[in-house]
Motif scaffolding. Structure first.
Motif, PDB file in Angstrom:
ATOM      1  N   ALA B 329       0.835  -1.193   0.000  1.00  0.00           N
ATOM      2  CA  ALA B 329       0.000   0.000   0.000  1.00  0.00           C
ATOM      3  C   ALA B 329       0.868   1.240   0.000  1.00  0.00           C
ATOM      4  O   ALA B 329       1.975   1.237   0.528  1.00  0.00           O
ATOM      5  CB  ALA B 329      -0.895   0.018   1.253  1.00  0.00           C
ATOM      6  N   ALA B 330       0.339   2.279  -0.599  1.00  0.00           N
ATOM      7  CA  ALA B 330       1.029   3.564  -0.595  1.00  0.00           C
ATOM      8  C   ALA B 330      -0.009   4.623  -0.908  1.00  0.00           C
ATOM      9  O   ALA B 330      -1.143   4.307  -1.263  1.00  0.00           O
ATOM     10  CB  ALA B 330       2.139   3.600  -1.636  1.00  0.00           C
ATOM     11  N   LEU B 331       0.375   5.870  -0.761  1.00  0.00           N
ATOM     12  CA  LEU B 331      -0.522   6.918  -1.208  1.00  0.00           C
ATOM     13  C   LEU B 331      -0.401   7.044  -2.721  1.00  0.00           C
ATOM     14  O   LEU B 331       0.541   6.530  -3.325  1.00  0.00           O
ATOM     15  CB  LEU B 331      -0.174   8.224  -0.506  1.00  0.00           C
ATOM     16  CG  LEU B 331      -0.227   8.158   1.029  1.00  0.00           C
ATOM     17  CD1 LEU B 331      -0.150   9.547   1.620  1.00  0.00           C
ATOM     18  CD2 LEU B 331      -1.490   7.451   1.515  1.00  0.00           C
ATOM     19  N   SER B 332      -1.362   7.734  -3.306  1.00  0.00           N
ATOM     20  CA  SER B 332      -1.359   7.869  -4.767  1.00  0.00           C
ATOM     21  C   SER B 332      -0.178   8.745  -5.204  1.00  0.00           C
ATOM     22  O   SER B 332       0.618   9.185  -4.382  1.00  0.00           O
ATOM     23  CB  SER B 332      -2.686   8.455  -5.232  1.00  0.00           C
ATOM     24  OG  SER B 332      -2.988   9.610  -4.479  1.00  0.00           O
ATOM     25  N   LEU B 333      -0.086   9.018  -6.491  1.00  0.00           N
ATOM     26  CA  LEU B 333       1.057   9.785  -6.996  1.00  0.00           C
ATOM     27  C   LEU B 333       1.155  11.132  -6.285  1.00  0.00           C
ATOM     28  O   LEU B 333       0.162  11.831  -6.124  1.00  0.00           O
ATOM     29  CB  LEU B 333       0.900  10.029  -8.498  1.00  0.00           C
ATOM     30  CG  LEU B 333       0.864   8.792  -9.383  1.00  0.00           C
ATOM     31  CD1 LEU B 333       0.763   9.208 -10.844  1.00  0.00           C
ATOM     32  CD2 LEU B 333       2.063   7.912  -9.146  1.00  0.00           C
ATOM     33  N   PRO B 334       2.366  11.505  -5.872  1.00  0.00           N
ATOM     34  CA  PRO B 334       2.502  12.739  -5.094  1.00  0.00           C
ATOM     35  C   PRO B 334       2.417  14.002  -5.950  1.00  0.00           C
ATOM     36  O   PRO B 334       2.839  14.033  -7.097  1.00  0.00           O
ATOM     37  CB  PRO B 334       3.907  12.610  -4.496  1.00  0.00           C
ATOM     38  CG  PRO B 334       4.637  11.697  -5.402  1.00  0.00           C
ATOM     39  CD  PRO B 334       3.615  10.757  -5.983  1.00  0.00           C
TER      40      PRO B 334
END
Lengths: 305, 446
Positions: B329-334
């Motif tokens: 999991a990660a946040l979406s494109l920064p």
């Protein structure tokens, strides 16, 4: 240029090329310099840099070459190219010769149609070819359907996902692509062979095999060299077909030098490493082409004497 | 949520006051560093345009936010310059490097994009804006670390914060509700229960796990389900960041690899996984082949529309021995702010409206899960509700394992290729973890 202008016309011996001749080839030369030579020189320059494509490049001399040539992966990749050469160059030339030999002996009704059909793969965009063959080889594709129909369902598999068979499977696409090209070249070549050579051979009682060996094959030497050069280059540098069908996988079973080039140069953004691979590929392809062309020239001399 | 808003308003007023003073005193000089950035007063700027260079999946949400922003400040035009994923990722560095780079530009976590942008000095640190707008307050440390890089772009995971993202992308397990019920199974809450469910499904003649791994990366997501049960997420992140002594060949990860291999061996995963296309795989799952589909949150809309809203569910990877949930999991494109931007503070103000937890509904309506804890909004259907619940659980446990190909610039190829070999039975779990650690060690050494 030291010679004064106009001197070429008056003072030079007859037959000496006039400088104005260069003017005629200038447009072609310019295009070649801009789109051929310049990118090549740039690639060579990039290959001596450590660079991500932006920011200041760091010159590293030959380090990228040391890295590339010191990595066993590049040799494995070239070996895979060699497999593709067998499938996409040698096999098509053999098939093309066989077809040409048959067509030169037997009158076939609707000959033109067959020729068009066999040549058709050459006219289709590679992306379309790759996607279509991806379906053909897939688990529910036509290859497996046929196998199941004839009771060989146990052999059916996702061909492009098989570690041992993915590379030959791609190779066979190359065979299919290039056989038609070879055949068209050879059929045209056969028509150029004087018919009396065939008559003489037949009078001498030559069977189909001796006729092929003594008349057709020597007569097609130049066409064979051209076909081999084209198809070997295709096999060595192909990227699109492999990239779209397997992406170099499964694992790295179909990773050829051009796929490695993409991994390093574009995915990892190591432009220097990618350029070094490109230069190595260029040298290999150049050497192979020169060898092939030389073979053809030597053959010509043999025929002439 | 309410006091959240109040606090932000308070900061804004205070800063505006300070700024007024600064503006009178210093003329054209923008906000002084010690006062923090300018966070209001945009209507006084005259006609300005902020340009956003982004990627297609954010187009719908960004369009909504751009309209809202212009409604608030009619003198500000937000111009979106959106490209498809491939086009954008192929050109992002050059866009950022060009003389007329957009004010706001998307990046991509890891060395190949974000690291390169930092190294080349093309984007600015966002720490002052994190402070001014309180962006970090609703994010766990593990969520923020993916935006940290050292000033030279060489060390990932520590240093200033160079980016921020508003929604979450995470891998969990989709399940076919009818099949699960027919097998008499409940949603597994532990990894042991999950493996038991796989066995039950297999015994009943169902395909337990559907996987289309021809492209290589879908397998890495499925592997994460096993990995998260053994290797704590914080340690995975340390390994990705290149921490001294971190080791992919550790016993927990080796056990995860062995588990993955055993799933193949026991026939829990479809035999043709390495030869099956990703899209075809999830469509076959949607059409009733397979009980579980380990895949990303981004597939929810497609599965819901194909199967029907009541036929498909989703759960976060069940916790294993560590007792804590961990997921790929990660946040979406920064979002990044270009170092060439004339209006960085205004750009940050726009990002801040995008980041606002009150705007959660806009994300949910567009099939995305807002990342900030306590975001507003109600999911419109059961699957989206499942996703929101799963993300809450992952975020609460700080269980973001990220994507392991972030660890080095060549890891994508190494990871996907090595995993295909493991799934294809061509390598042992030891060889698999060894190959990946080798790539890592080489990169750390260089």
């Amino acid at each position: 240029m030291s010679r004064p202008r106009g001197a070429a016309g008056r003072g030079s011996p007859p037959g000496e090329p006039r400088l104005v001749g260069f003017l005629y080839v200038l447009p072609a030369l310019a295009a070649f310099a801009v789109f051929g030579v310049w990118p090549l020189l740039q690639t060579i320059l990039f290959s001596t840099w450590k660079w991500k494509g932006i920011g200041t490049p760091e010159p590293v001399g030959l380090e990228n070459y040391v890295d590339v040539l010191g990595d066993p992966d590049i040799y494995t990749a070239f070996l895979r190219s060699l497999v593709l050469v067998v499938f996409a160059a040698i096999l098509p030339v053999c098939i093309g010769l066989l077809l040409a030999a048959l067509l030169s002996r037997v009158r076939i009704r609707g000959m033109g149609t067959y020729r068009v059909l066999l040549f058709l793969p050459q006219t289709i965009a590679m992306v379309v070819v790759a996607i279509a063959w991806g379906w053909i080889y897939s688990r529910d594709g036509i290859v497996n359907e046929i196998l199941r129909t004839v009771g060989l369902g146990g052999v059916a598999r996702a061909w492009l996902g098989d570690f041992d068979l993915a590379l030959p499977a791609i190779g066979l696409i190359g065979t299919w692509l290039n056989s038609g090209l070879c055949m068209v070249l050879f059929v045209a070549g056969v028509q150029k062979i004087p018919i009396d050579l065939y008559d003489a051979a037949r009078v001498d009682g030559a069977g189909p095999w001796s006729e092929f060996r003594a008349v057709t094959l020597p007569g097609l030497r130049n066409e064979v060299i051209v076909a081999l050069t084209l198809t070997v280059i295709f096999a060595l540098r192909n990227f699109d077909l492999i990239w779209i069908t397997t992406g170099g996988g499964p694992g790295d079973a179909t990773t050829t030098p051009s796929i490695l080039l993409y991994h390093f140069g574009f995915e990892a953004r190591r432009l220097g490493t990618g350029s070094a691979i490109a230069v190595v590929m260029t040298v290999v392809i150049l050497v192979v082409s020169v060898i092939l062309v030389r073979l053809g020239e030597r053959g010509d001399e043999g025929v002439a004497r | 949520m309410k006091d959240q808003g109040t606090r932000r308003a308070g900061i804004a007023t205070a800063t505006a006051g300070a700024l007024l003073v600064a503006a009178i005193g210093a003329g054209a000089v923008p906000a002084l560093a010690q006062d923090g950035p300018k966070t209001s007063g945009w209507e006084e700027l005259g006609d300005v345009t902020i340009r956003v260079g982004g990627e297609g999946s954010s187009e719908a949400t960004l369009t909504a936010f751009a309209e809202n922003f212009t409604a608030m400040y009619p003198n500000v035009t937000v111009k979106l310059e959106i490209k498809s994923w491939d086009d954008f990722m192929g050109t992002v560095l050059n866009i950022a490097d060009s003389p007329d780079a957009p004010d706001i530009i998307f990046g991509n976590q890891g060395f190949t994009v974000d690291g390169a942008l930092v190294e080349a000095g093309l984007i600015i640190p966002l720490d002052p804006y994190y402070d001014a707008y309180g962006w970090g307050e609703n994010y766990s440390d593990g969520a923020k670390a993916q935006f940290r890089f050292s000033e030279d772009g060489k060390t990932f995971g520590s240093g200033p914060l160079w980016g921020i993202a508003e929604s979450a992308d995470f891998v969990g397990v989709y399940y076919n509700k009818e099949k699960l019920a027919a097998l008499g199974l409940e949603i597994p809450t532990t990894f042991a229960e999950f493996e038991a469910a796989l066995e039950t499904a297999k015994a009943a003649g169902e395909l337990p796990i559907k996987l289309g791994n021809q492209a290589g990366w879908p397998g890495t997501h499925a592997f994460g389900v096993a990995q998260g049960a053994f290797w704590p997420a914080a340690e995975v992140r340390d390994w990705i960041f290149g921490a001294e002594g971190a080791d992919y060949t550790n016993p927990a990860n080796l056990q995860a690899a062995a588990t993955m291999a055993s799933w193949v061996e026991k026939g829990y995963i479809n035999e043709d996984a390495n030869g099956l296309d990703y899209d075809q795989a999830w469509q076959e799952f949607a059409n009733g082949d397979g009980v579980f589909l380990p895949a990303g949150s981004w597939l929810a809309a497609g599965l819901r529309d194909t199967m029907g809203p009541d036929k498909v569910g989703f759960f976060a990877p069940p916790a294993g021995e560590s007792g804590s949930i961990a997921a790929v999991a990660a946040l979406s494109l920064p979002f990044h702010i270009s170092s060439k931007s004339q209006n960085p503070d205004l750009a940050a103000a726009f990002i801040s409206t995008v980041m606002s937890p009150e705007n959660g509904q806009i994300y949910l309506d567009n099939g995305r899960i807002p990342a900030a804890a306590g975001s507003a909004g109600t999911p419109a259907d059961p699957v989206t509700q499942d996703l929101a619940d799963a993300w809450s659980a992952i975020a609460a446990a700080d269980g973001l394992m990220y994507y392991q190909d972030w660890s080095t610039d060549t890891m994508y190829d190494t990871f996907t290729g090595s995993l295909q070999e493991l799934i294809g039975g061509r390598s042992t779990p030891e060889e698999f973890v060894g190959a990946i650690q080798e790539d890592w060690a080489e990169f750390q050494g260089s």
